[in-house]
Design a protein around this motif. Structure first.
Motif, PDB file in Angstrom:
ATOM      1  N   TYR A 160       0.830  -1.198   0.000  1.00  0.00           N
ATOM      2  CA  TYR A 160       0.000   0.000   0.000  1.00  0.00           C
ATOM      3  C   TYR A 160       0.870   1.256   0.000  1.00  0.00           C
ATOM      4  CZ  TYR A 160      -4.517  -2.304   0.774  1.00  0.00           C
ATOM      5  OH  TYR A 160      -5.663  -3.042   0.621  1.00  0.00           O
ATOM      6  N   LEU A 161       2.078   1.145   0.594  1.00  0.00           N
ATOM      7  CA  LEU A 161       2.990   2.295   0.649  1.00  0.00           C
ATOM      8  C   LEU A 161       3.785   2.424  -0.641  1.00  0.00           C
ATOM      9  CD1 LEU A 161       4.404   1.834   4.274  1.00  0.00           C
ATOM     10  CD2 LEU A 161       2.438   3.189   3.539  1.00  0.00           C
ATOM     11  N   VAL A 162       4.298   1.291  -1.132  1.00  0.00           N
ATOM     12  CA  VAL A 162       5.071   1.270  -2.381  1.00  0.00           C
ATOM     13  C   VAL A 162       4.415   0.234  -3.286  1.00  0.00           C
ATOM     14  CG1 VAL A 162       7.340   0.986  -3.422  1.00  0.00           C
ATOM     15  CG2 VAL A 162       7.155   1.851  -1.089  1.00  0.00           C
ATOM     16  N   PRO A 163       3.435   0.644  -4.078  1.00  0.00           N
ATOM     17  CA  PRO A 163       2.653  -0.329  -4.863  1.00  0.00           C
ATOM     18  C   PRO A 163       3.403  -0.956  -6.019  1.00  0.00           C
ATOM     19  CG  PRO A 163       1.888   1.919  -5.265  1.00  0.00           C
ATOM     20  CD  PRO A 163       2.867   1.998  -4.151  1.00  0.00           C
ATOM     21  N   ASP A 164       4.559  -0.420  -6.379  1.00  0.00           N
ATOM     22  CA  ASP A 164       5.360  -0.997  -7.471  1.00  0.00           C
ATOM     23  C   ASP A 164       6.823  -0.930  -7.066  1.00  0.00           C
ATOM     24  OD1 ASP A 164       6.919  -1.242  -9.970  1.00  0.00           O
ATOM     25  OD2 ASP A 164       4.964  -1.181 -10.942  1.00  0.00           O
ATOM     26  N   GLU A 165       7.534  -2.063  -7.193  1.00  0.00           N
ATOM     27  CA  GLU A 165       8.933  -2.129  -6.767  1.00  0.00           C
ATOM     28  C   GLU A 165       9.800  -1.133  -7.510  1.00  0.00           C
ATOM     29  OE1 GLU A 165      12.511  -5.449  -6.154  1.00  0.00           O
ATOM     30  OE2 GLU A 165      10.691  -5.944  -7.282  1.00  0.00           O
ATOM     31  N   ARG A 166       9.413  -0.758  -8.718  1.00  0.00           N
ATOM     32  CA  ARG A 166      10.206   0.177  -9.516  1.00  0.00           C
ATOM     33  C   ARG A 166      10.224   1.572  -8.897  1.00  0.00           C
ATOM     34  NH1 ARG A 166       7.288  -0.254 -15.092  1.00  0.00           N
ATOM     35  NH2 ARG A 166       5.528  -0.448 -13.639  1.00  0.00           N
ATOM     36  N   MET A 167       9.288   1.841  -7.994  1.00  0.00           N
ATOM     37  CA  MET A 167       9.261   3.143  -7.334  1.00  0.00           C
ATOM     38  C   MET A 167      10.380   3.272  -6.302  1.00  0.00           C
ATOM     39  SD  MET A 167       5.140   3.470  -6.760  1.00  0.00           S
ATOM     40  CE  MET A 167       5.131   5.218  -6.369  1.00  0.00           C
ATOM     41  N   LEU A 168      10.861   2.121  -5.804  1.00  0.00           N
ATOM     42  CA  LEU A 168      11.916   2.122  -4.799  1.00  0.00           C
ATOM     43  C   LEU A 168      12.957   1.068  -5.175  1.00  0.00           C
ATOM     44  CD1 LEU A 168      12.704   3.413  -2.024  1.00  0.00           C
ATOM     45  CD2 LEU A 168      11.628   1.433  -0.945  1.00  0.00           C
ATOM     46  N   PRO A 169      13.775   1.338  -6.176  1.00  0.00           N
ATOM     47  CA  PRO A 169      14.782   0.355  -6.594  1.00  0.00           C
ATOM     48  C   PRO A 169      15.884   0.204  -5.547  1.00  0.00           C
ATOM     49  CG  PRO A 169      15.082   2.416  -7.780  1.00  0.00           C
ATOM     50  CD  PRO A 169      13.824   2.571  -6.968  1.00  0.00           C
ATOM     51  N   THR A 170      16.743  -0.775  -5.731  1.00  0.00           N
ATOM     52  CA  THR A 170      17.862  -0.963  -4.803  1.00  0.00           C
ATOM     53  C   THR A 170      18.781   0.253  -4.858  1.00  0.00           C
ATOM     54  OG1 THR A 170      19.098  -2.133  -6.531  1.00  0.00           O
ATOM     55  CG2 THR A 170      17.792  -3.468  -5.008  1.00  0.00           C
ATOM     56  N   GLU A 171      19.415   0.529  -3.738  1.00  0.00           N
ATOM     57  CA  GLU A 171      20.328   1.668  -3.563  1.00  0.00           C
ATOM     58  C   GLU A 171      19.671   2.977  -4.006  1.00  0.00           C
ATOM     59  OE1 GLU A 171      22.880   1.348  -1.773  1.00  0.00           O
ATOM     60  OE2 GLU A 171      22.598  -0.828  -1.717  1.00  0.00           O
ATOM     61  N   SER A 172      18.526   3.261  -3.383  1.00  0.00           N
ATOM     62  CA  SER A 172      17.803   4.493  -3.700  1.00  0.00           C
ATOM     63  C   SER A 172      17.222   5.092  -2.431  1.00  0.00           C
ATOM     64  CB  SER A 172      16.682   4.221  -4.706  1.00  0.00           C
ATOM     65  OG  SER A 172      15.657   3.430  -4.127  1.00  0.00           O
ATOM     66  N   ILE A 173      16.991   6.406  -2.471  1.00  0.00           N
ATOM     67  CA  ILE A 173      16.285   7.118  -1.412  1.00  0.00           C
ATOM     68  C   ILE A 173      15.192   7.928  -2.094  1.00  0.00           C
ATOM     69  CG2 ILE A 173      17.917   9.071  -1.434  1.00  0.00           C
ATOM     70  CD1 ILE A 173      17.402   9.336   1.594  1.00  0.00           C
ATOM     71  N   ARG A 174      13.972   7.837  -1.570  1.00  0.00           N
ATOM     72  CA  ARG A 174      12.821   8.485  -2.170  1.00  0.00           C
ATOM     73  C   ARG A 174      12.129   9.379  -1.128  1.00  0.00           C
ATOM     74  NH1 ARG A 174      15.200   7.387  -6.007  1.00  0.00           N
ATOM     75  NH2 ARG A 174      14.620   6.034  -7.763  1.00  0.00           N
ATOM     76  N   PHE A 175      12.029  10.661  -1.464  1.00  0.00           N
ATOM     77  CA  PHE A 175      11.405  11.628  -0.563  1.00  0.00           C
ATOM     78  C   PHE A 175       9.919  11.760  -0.887  1.00  0.00           C
ATOM     79  CE2 PHE A 175      15.889  12.660  -0.725  1.00  0.00           C
ATOM     80  CZ  PHE A 175      16.193  12.852   0.610  1.00  0.00           C
ATOM     81  N   PHE A 176       9.134  12.157   0.110  1.00  0.00           N
ATOM     82  CA  PHE A 176       7.686  12.229  -0.099  1.00  0.00           C
ATOM     83  C   PHE A 176       7.032  13.194   0.895  1.00  0.00           C
ATOM     84  CE2 PHE A 176       8.561   8.571   2.704  1.00  0.00           C
ATOM     85  CZ  PHE A 176       7.853   8.948   3.838  1.00  0.00           C
ATOM     86  N   TRP A 177       5.810  13.564   0.547  1.00  0.00           N
ATOM     87  CA  TRP A 177       4.887  14.217   1.471  1.00  0.00           C
ATOM     88  C   TRP A 177       3.872  13.168   1.898  1.00  0.00           C
ATOM     89  CZ3 TRP A 177       4.290  19.554   2.814  1.00  0.00           C
ATOM     90  CH2 TRP A 177       5.250  20.391   2.254  1.00  0.00           C
ATOM     91  N   LEU A 178       3.361  13.292   3.100  1.00  0.00           N
ATOM     92  CA  LEU A 178       2.308  12.400   3.568  1.00  0.00           C
ATOM     93  C   LEU A 178       0.955  13.015   3.203  1.00  0.00           C
ATOM     94  CD1 LEU A 178       1.776   9.769   5.087  1.00  0.00           C
ATOM     95  CD2 LEU A 178       1.650  11.079   7.201  1.00  0.00           C
ATOM     96  N   ASP A 179       0.185  12.300   2.388  1.00  0.00           N
ATOM     97  CA  ASP A 179      -1.136  12.759   1.976  1.00  0.00           C
ATOM     98  C   ASP A 179      -2.093  12.607   3.156  1.00  0.00           C
ATOM     99  OD1 ASP A 179      -3.572  13.295   0.873  1.00  0.00           O
ATOM    100  OD2 ASP A 179      -3.385  11.897  -0.808  1.00  0.00           O
TER     101      ASP A 179
END
Length: 712
Positions: free
Chosen positions: A502-521
């Motif tokens: 539910y947080l990361v619905p597709d693995e491609r959104m968070l690949p290995t060796e990555s950092i992803r910033f976000f706002w909380l809806d």
């Protein structure tokens, strides 16, 4: 505990402790009580005895008992100048048993490192062949009699795939077999046999019954007496190491005293629990693979400080119980802490665009298309986004305005595209399911709502007909929202317990060796909370009751954060994370009053970390906490090793150093720990830093792999 070195009053300081010994060793004890009572000048004696057992780990560790290992399992960073270690959550574990009877300072655990070319003994058993299903080219299964013949065929001198030894069979290396192929009918199942033999790796799993009796053949084992609670059919991991190799890498009892200690961080309320560490005395193989084995040395050393090898020859093997093992490589210098963070992929949490104007407007906002099965049996594709979105989603909607009867009320329809947005409906439905899943929570919430409804109805009646309630207080509020229910909603508001997809619905959104910033809806979060709060909401009156008397209403929160998927998370669990509301350039320090409060920081899997901040984050600092430090040496491009020493106040002095690291064998990369301690002692004594003989251990060679990484 004993052997403190650092100033324990300093905030955030790491404290090294020589050992944390238990009051009683593991084992069985008897208490005998005797009391003499004099009655009429006659002594009468009463006696009683009680048996109790002190149980401790002996043959296995549960995963939750291990805090971290270094180097990280499966890593590729060049750690060839760092001694591997394992950190355990129990501060007493290394000293709950002893390597040498009566020597309280010699822990029973040791971490040995085996390089890839140093093969351990790989064996199989006849039962493995007899219990395996083999099928020939006609799909006919081999009978038990045929499997017996297969076993003899593998043992035969003309084939030589296995060699019988101590009621087990050594699996012969392919290059040393007498025949490359099996003969006759067995040639049809050659691949099946190879597959079975290939599974016989290290460590091996055997029943505890096999360890009860000593073995004196090629495999040496002293035998063991089972303790209360241990069963013969319990499974144990073991490795068989050649006597020649083990004698070169095994630490002495004196080494063992220096290779285990306790670390505790003072002034850090989040990480105040002490950890015990067991360190190896051998450096990993450069440009190769190494495997670390945490082994039991319980009572394996005699009174002369010698390992009891049962008079083994160099061609014999010593059996050791393994409690934890992991492998790693030392091939890529940039795969250390600093290198990984400097090269980490940075972005917001979304998929790349598809060069489609219709789709890209959704993809840029973190949406993904998903199959959607409609209630009437139809099928379509709908858009969904997680609560972690690439940008701010402004909303003034509060929970009191959100109360709905079903998730369908939160489905949005885009008449231009003909597609639905099911994000908030999915959040509401998930909240309801999570609440129902926790039976105790659901019952407590329903009972509170029912009691509250009855109380409100009574208050309304009292206001209309006060003469009927002359002695009751109309302002009574004795039905406060239960703290445990409130806490659960607060946890849900920070996405605790939300399934990862539910947080990361597709693995491609968070690949290995990555950092992803976000706002909380926050609207997504409000939908989730209202779904959980909907327990017992059946009639319109229930909906109205929830809307008017919802204790969870409040202002919309501004929460930002990041997800990080990296070996940094798995390899260095003790990360110091700070976030600032200001954009900071270069290495300027963060201003303390500009630091944001961390609302949640959790490892949600082995290599994934989530961090939520109260406010808009613009700069993140990631560094190692003191308990994340490890032991190693300075090195140069020619791989020469030396060690710069620290003063007792923690400052490092380049002119204070041990220039030649003592080795037991240069080619084996085994450090002579006892001699190293002596060299460090002498150097510090020459600098008038310590008095001899001062309590000492390896705190002087504590080394951090990188210091800090900043992301904006």
């Amino acid at each position: 505990m004993s052997g403190k070195v650092t100033d324990t009053t300093a905030k955030g300081q790491i404290q090294f402790i020589q050992s944390h010994q238990t009051p009683l060793d593991a084992g069985e004890y008897q208490i005998e009580i005797e009391q003499t009572v004099k009655i009429d000048n006659i002594d009468e004696t009463f006696a009683s005895n009680l048996t109790f057992v002190v149980q401790g780990n002996r043959f296995e560790f549960k995963p939750e008992e291990i805090h971290a290992v270094f180097p990280p399992a499966g890593s590729f960073g060049d750690h060839s100048h760092v001694l591997p270690y394992i950190a355990l959550k129990s501060s007493t574990l290394p000293w709950e048993r002893l390597a040498q009877s009566g020597n309280q300072n010699a822990p029973w655990l040791a971490l040995i490192v085996i390089h890839e070319e140093e093969k351990l003994l790989i064996t199989t058993q006849k039962e493995t062949i007899l219990e395996t299903t083999f099928s020939d080219s006609q799909n006919q299964e081999l009978t038990r009699e045929q499997k017996e013949q297969l076993w003899q065929h593998l043992l035969s001198g003309s084939v030589g795939w296995i060699e019988l030894i101590d009621n087990e069979a050594i699996i012969v290396d392919k290059s040393e077999r007498k025949s490359e192929n099996l003969g006759g009918k067995f040639a049809e199942i050659e691949e099946q046999v190879e597959a079975i033999l290939a599974r016989s790796g290290n460590p091996k799993i055997i029943n505890l019954k096999k360890l009860q009796q000593p073995t004196t053949g090629t495999i040496k084992w002293p035998g063991v007496t089972l303790e209360t609670g241990q069963q013969e059919d319990d499974q144990v991991s073991v490795i068989d190491v050649s006597k020649k190799l083990l004698s070169e890498i095994l630490p002495t009892t004196k080494d063992l005293e220096y290779l285990a200690h306790v670390r505790q961080v003072t002034g850090d309320t989040e990480n105040s629990e002490p950890l015990s560490l067991v360190i190896s005395n051998r450096l990993p193989k450069k440009e190769g693979i190494s495997t670390a084995y945490l082994v039991s040395l319980e009572n394996r050393y005699n009174d002369n400080d010698e390992f009891n090898d049962q008079n083994a020859t160099d061609d014999d093997y010593i059996r050791l119980v393994v409690l934890k093992s992991w492998s790693f490589s030392c091939t890529e210098p940039e795969q250390n802490f600093t290198g990984l963070l400097k090269n980490i992929n940075k972005d917001t949490l979304k998929l790349p665009t598809e060069n489609s104007s219709e789709a890209d407007q959704y993809l840029k906002k973190g949406y993904l298309p998903f199959p959607h099965y409609l209630r009437q049996g139809g099928k379509t594709v709908s858009w969904y986004h997680s609560p972690l979105i690439p940008g701010e989603n402004p909303t003034n909607l509060s929970l009191s305005q959100l109360s709905v009867r079903s998730a369908d009320q939160l489905i949005a329809y885009n008449k231009n595209t003909g597609l639905f947005d099911i994000s908030y409906a999915a959040a509401w439905q998930l909240g309801q399911l999570l609440a129902l899943q926790d039976k105790q929570f659901a019952i407590r919430l329903f009972n509170w709502k029912r009691t509250n409804a009855q109380k409100l109805a009574q208050n309304n009646q009292q206001a209309l007909f006060p003469h009927l309630f002359p002695e009751q207080d109309s302002n009574s509020t004795d039905n406060d929202f239960p703290e445990d229910i409130k806490t659960r909603f607060q946890q849900l508001g920070l996405l605790s317990g939300i399934p990862f997809n539910y947080l990361v619905p597709d693995e491609r959104m968070l690949p290995t060796e990555s950092i992803r910033f976000f706002w909380l809806d926050w609207l997504w979060v409000e939908s989730l909370l209202d779904g959980a709060f909907s327990i017992g909401r059946v009639q319109d009156s229930d909906l109205q009751q929830d809307s008017n008397n919802n204790p969870l209403t409040g202002e919309v929160k501004q929460i930002t954060g990041f997800l990080m998927r990296s070996e940094v998370v798995s390899g260095w669990p003790d990360l110091q994370i700070d976030g600032s509301e200001s954009s900071i350039n270069g290495d300027l320090p963060m201003v303390e009053d500009q630091k944001l409060k961390i609302l949640r920081r959790d490892r949600i899997s082995e290599d994934v970390l989530i961090c939520l901040f109260d406010g808009e984050i613009k700069t993140v600092d990631i560094s190692l906490k003191p308990e994340g430090l490890h032991f190693g040496f300075n090195n140069d491009d020619a791989n020469n090793l030396w060690r710069e020493l620290r003063k007792l106040d923690g400052t490092e002095m380049s002119e204070w150093k041990v220039t030649a690291i003592p080795r037991k064998d240069q080619s084996m990369k085994v450090v002579n720990i006892e001699n190293l301690v002596g060299e460090i002692k002498n150097e510090l004594k020459n600098k008038n830093e310590i008095d001899d003989p001062a309590p000492f251990y390896l705190g002087s060679i504590c080394l951090a792999d990188g210091s800090r990484s900043r992301e904006s």
